[in-house]
Design a protein around this motif. Structure first.
Motif, PDB file in Angstrom:
ATOM      1  N   MET A 179       0.808  -1.221   0.000  1.00  6.70           N
ATOM      2  CA  MET A 179       0.000   0.000   0.000  1.00  6.70           C
ATOM      3  C   MET A 179       0.840   1.269   0.000  1.00  6.70           C
ATOM      4  SD  MET A 179      -3.230  -0.734  -0.194  1.00  6.70           S
ATOM      5  CE  MET A 179      -3.865   0.897   0.187  1.00  6.70           C
ATOM      6  N   PHE A 180       2.083   1.189   0.439  1.00  8.65           N
ATOM      7  CA  PHE A 180       2.877   2.411   0.601  1.00  8.65           C
ATOM      8  C   PHE A 180       3.081   3.148  -0.719  1.00  8.65           C
ATOM      9  CE2 PHE A 180       6.507   0.252  -1.227  1.00  8.65           C
ATOM     10  CZ  PHE A 180       7.379   1.264  -1.621  1.00  8.65           C
ATOM     11  N   ILE A 181       2.979   2.420  -1.836  1.00 12.01           N
ATOM     12  CA  ILE A 181       3.250   3.021  -3.142  1.00 12.01           C
ATOM     13  C   ILE A 181       2.258   4.131  -3.478  1.00 12.01           C
ATOM     14  CG2 ILE A 181       1.810   1.491  -4.554  1.00 12.01           C
ATOM     15  CD1 ILE A 181       5.410   2.423  -5.412  1.00 12.01           C
ATOM     16  N   PHE A 182       1.103   4.153  -2.809  1.00 11.47           N
ATOM     17  CA  PHE A 182       0.063   5.144  -3.103  1.00 11.47           C
ATOM     18  C   PHE A 182       0.098   6.339  -2.147  1.00 11.47           C
ATOM     19  CE2 PHE A 182      -1.753   0.973  -4.418  1.00 11.47           C
ATOM     20  CZ  PHE A 182      -1.683   1.180  -5.787  1.00 11.47           C
ATOM     21  N   TYR A 183       1.161   6.472  -1.395  1.00 11.23           N
ATOM     22  CA  TYR A 183       1.253   7.530  -0.393  1.00 11.23           C
ATOM     23  C   TYR A 183       2.561   8.301  -0.548  1.00 11.23           C
ATOM     24  CZ  TYR A 183      -2.675   5.198   1.862  1.00 11.23           C
ATOM     25  OH  TYR A 183      -3.905   4.654   2.122  1.00 11.23           O
ATOM     26  N   PRO A 184       2.594   9.525  -0.016  1.00 10.74           N
ATOM     27  CA  PRO A 184       3.850  10.288  -0.046  1.00 10.74           C
ATOM     28  C   PRO A 184       4.859   9.707   0.945  1.00 10.74           C
ATOM     29  CG  PRO A 184       2.164  11.479   1.176  1.00 10.74           C
ATOM     30  CD  PRO A 184       1.478  10.285   0.572  1.00 10.74           C
ATOM     31  N   TYR A 189       9.292   5.536   4.213  1.00  8.25           N
ATOM     32  CA  TYR A 189       8.646   4.249   4.460  1.00  8.25           C
ATOM     33  C   TYR A 189       9.630   3.101   4.232  1.00  8.25           C
ATOM     34  CZ  TYR A 189       5.233   0.503   4.475  1.00  8.25           C
ATOM     35  OH  TYR A 189       4.550  -0.644   4.780  1.00  8.25           O
ATOM     36  N   ILE A 190      10.333   3.136   3.133  1.00 10.12           N
ATOM     37  CA  ILE A 190      11.294   2.069   2.824  1.00 10.12           C
ATOM     38  C   ILE A 190      12.400   2.017   3.878  1.00 10.12           C
ATOM     39  CG2 ILE A 190      13.034   1.308   1.165  1.00 10.12           C
ATOM     40  CD1 ILE A 190      11.220   2.485  -1.039  1.00 10.12           C
ATOM     41  N   THR A 268       0.074  -1.193 -10.913  1.00 13.89           N
ATOM     42  CA  THR A 268       0.741  -0.340 -11.899  1.00 13.89           C
ATOM     43  C   THR A 268      -0.262   0.595 -12.583  1.00 13.89           C
ATOM     44  OG1 THR A 268       2.406  -2.050 -12.322  1.00 13.89           O
ATOM     45  CG2 THR A 268       2.144  -0.330 -13.990  1.00 13.89           C
ATOM     46  N   LEU A 269      -1.405   0.061 -13.007  1.00 15.76           N
ATOM     47  CA  LEU A 269      -2.394   0.886 -13.702  1.00 15.76           C
ATOM     48  C   LEU A 269      -2.962   1.966 -12.789  1.00 15.76           C
ATOM     49  CD1 LEU A 269      -4.359  -1.706 -15.871  1.00 15.76           C
ATOM     50  CD2 LEU A 269      -2.734   0.030 -16.645  1.00 15.76           C
ATOM     51  N   ASN A 270      -3.237   1.613 -11.541  1.00 17.28           N
ATOM     52  CA  ASN A 270      -3.771   2.616 -10.619  1.00 17.28           C
ATOM     53  C   ASN A 270      -2.736   3.681 -10.291  1.00 17.28           C
ATOM     54  OD1 ASN A 270      -6.668   2.046  -9.275  1.00 17.28           O
ATOM     55  ND2 ASN A 270      -5.753   0.125  -9.963  1.00 17.28           N
TER      56      ASN A 270
END
Length: 391
Positions: A179-184, A189-190, A268-270
């Motif tokens: 889920m982290f990919i959709f947040y600043p 985070y990493i 990826t699409l989202n």
């Protein structure tokens, strides 16, 4: 009278009381039945002693319990507070801890109180099924919800902790980190994920010492590889096995790779189309993970469905305000054919001769996942706000 009862059972303290009382009742029921009735709990307690004595955690110990310990070595440390109390006390505390984790994870969600009440009551049936097995599935579900909540609050340090904790219980719990990919603050985070992973990985070190530490993780890795063989589970692969008894381990791998490809394509699409700007969309992505991680898991069992059912419930609260009736139809199917399938609501003959051998429990959750998959790939309209609070 009905309005008064409805108002009472909508109060947080009333729902919390039901969670605690149900946990106590289920724990005592199994304790009175003897060790065979709480075998998983015996496995957890014994694993702590095995770690202390530098024994292989993942061998068979038929004099102590049946089945195998399949959990991460650090889980022994996390479970240790329950290992040295009398069984009668610790099994009750363990059940309460699992229930409270789910309760407070829902309480912290950035949704309306009405939605929280729905989640509390809807998930309760499946939660009790999971508590009967004394497994960690409620904790995994709670940690997935906490991940979402802290990402919404833009607190990456703490959001990073929960998938790593889930991973250090059951490896597949790491999926919620997606889920982290959709947040600043992705870099933060990493970084914190790596820090938490290091901290939790070395938890057994004070007990194992230098000499046994590497061996503990080698034993864990070996059992994970062995666990994949001849295992289809309450999953998509299991359904294919019902339809085609000749399904092989290679076929299981192919189905799982196809599921992984679908997940990667969806993410990826989202990401490319920037569809995740509203909270409802992000919760739908979370629901997808809750369903996907069970449906494509070769080790899924009936008690693991507290995770998938949580995903179905999240899907419902995102979609229920639409005029179309299909969200309600799907959630009713989940209730009657996923959640109630293993319970005494149905005669034993139905459960043993139809629901269990044909994996009926899987089908409603699979239908919900398919709808969520379609929504995430092809529907980009803005959905109703989940709460008045935006993080």
């Amino acid at each position: 009278m009905l309005k008064k009862l409805s108002a009472f059972f909508s109060k947080e303290y009333a729902i919390l009381s039901v969670y605690v009382l149900a946990s106590i009742g289920i724990a005592l029921q199994h304790y009175r039945g003897g060790p065979d009735k709480y075998n998983n709990f015996v496995i957890f307690r014994s694993s702590v002693l095995h770690l202390l004595h530098h024994q292989n955690l993942h061998l068979e110990y038929p004099d102590e319990y049946f089945d195998l310990f399949l959990y991460h070595p650090s889980f022994c440390i996390l479970f240790s507070p329950f290992a040295f109390l009398p069984v009668s006390v610790s099994i009750v505390l363990w059940a309460i801890a699992c229930s409270l984790a789910v309760f407070y994870a829902i309480k912290c969600l950035p949704v309306s109180y009405k939605s929280k009440c729905f989640l509390w009551w809807f998930i309760l049936v499946e939660l009790t099924t999971s508590l009967h097995s004394q497994q960690t599935n409620p904790l995994i579900a709670a940690l997935g919800l906490f991940t979402f909540t802290f990402l919404e609050k833009q607190k990456p340090k703490w959001a990073a902790l929960f998938p790593i904790l889930a991973f250090c219980i059951k490896g597949y719990g790491l999926i919620f980190a997606a889920m982290f990919i959709f947040y600043p603050k992705k870099g933060q985070y990493i970084l914190y994920s790596l820090i938490w992973l290091l901290v939790l990985t070395i938890l057994p070190f004070p007990i194992t010492g230098t000499g046994h530490f590497v061996q503990v993780y080698q034993d864990w890795f070996d059992i994970l590889l062995a666990d994949h063989k001849n295992n289809f589970g309450f999953s998509v692969m299991g359904l294919f096995k019902v339809w085609n008894p000749n399904l092989t381990d290679a076929d299981v791998t192919r189905i799982q790779l196809a599921g992984l490809l679908l997940l990667a394509t969806t993410w990826t699409l989202n990401l490319i189309k920037n569809t995740f700007a509203d909270e409802s969309r992000r919760m739908l992505l979370l629901a997808y993970l809750f369903l996907w991680v069970i449906l494509f898991n070769h080790a899924s069992e009936s008690p693991t469905y507290v995770i998938a059912v949580t995903g179905a419930a999240l899907f419902y609260i995102v979609n229920r305000d639409f005029v179309k009736p299909w969200p309600t139809v799907l959630i009713v199917l989940v209730l009657f054919f996923s959640m109630l399938a293993p319970t005494d609501v149905y005669p034993p003959s139905w459960r043993n001769e139809f629901f269990k051998p044909y994996l009926i429990k899987v089908i409603p959750c699979l239908l919900v996942w398919a709808v969520v998959q379609f929504e995430l790939l092809f529907i980009y309209e803005k959905q109703p706000a989940l709460s008045s609070t935006q993080y």
